[in-house]
Design a protein around this motif. Sequence first.
Motif, short mmCIF file in Angstrom:
data_model
loop_
_atom_site.label_atom_id
_atom_site.label_comp_id
_atom_site.label_asym_id
_atom_site.label_seq_id
_atom_site.Cartn_x
_atom_site.Cartn_y
_atom_site.Cartn_z
N TYR A 252 0.79 3.96 -2.99
CA TYR A 252 0.48 5.36 -2.68
C TYR A 252 1.55 6.28 -3.27
O TYR A 252 1.23 7.30 -3.90
N ARG B 158 -5.48 7.56 4.02
CA ARG B 158 -5.69 6.15 4.34
C ARG B 158 -5.86 5.35 3.06
O ARG B 158 -6.30 5.86 2.05
N VAL B 159 -5.52 4.09 3.16
CA VAL B 159 -5.87 3.11 2.14
C VAL B 159 -6.68 2.06 2.88
O VAL B 159 -6.16 1.34 3.73
N GLY B 160 -7.98 2.03 2.61
CA GLY B 160 -8.87 1.17 3.40
C GLY B 160 -8.88 1.69 4.82
O GLY B 160 -9.07 2.88 5.08
N ASP B 161 -8.66 0.80 5.78
CA ASP B 161 -8.60 1.19 7.19
C ASP B 161 -7.19 1.50 7.66
O ASP B 161 -6.99 1.88 8.81
N GLU B 162 -6.22 1.32 6.78
CA GLU B 162 -4.82 1.49 7.16
C GLU B 162 -4.38 2.94 7.03
O GLU B 162 -4.60 3.59 6.00
N ASN C 293 0.81 -1.21 0.00
CA ASN C 293 0.00 0.00 0.00
C ASN C 293 0.85 1.27 0.00
O ASN C 293 0.50 2.26 -0.65
#
Length: 127
Positions: free
Chosen positions: A29, A107-111, A25
């Motif tokens: 990014y 964020r990427v998803g919940d991360e 991720n």
Amino acid sequence: MTLPHDDEAYYPDTGLVKKLLLTRNEALYLDDSLTMMLDTSEGVQPFITMRPVMASMCIPAPVDLIEKIAVAVLFTLDPENAGQAATVELSERDLFCLREVTQSYARVGDELVVFNLKRKIYSVLYG
């Protein structure tokens, strides 16, 4: 009047190579956040970019930095690497360039990908 542009004055580089570990991720990014600088020898603008910089959160980057991130993306997407982080060798100048696109809230998803990435960049630079 145009002042001479000296990259070394703005982005001092000690020549040291530092290693940054990137997750899938984080690599994706960064890949999405960089745009290629194209050299232009005419006019007052020293370079142009492939994507408009003002309308996006991307920054101009030299091809060698984009290639380093591309290799990290390919490594982390390879099923044989089973979620391993990619080790990327970067100069201090590269790290400061990457720091410019790390918006802590992204964020990427919940991360909290970019929060973690900013921490890693500062740890490599000053840790």
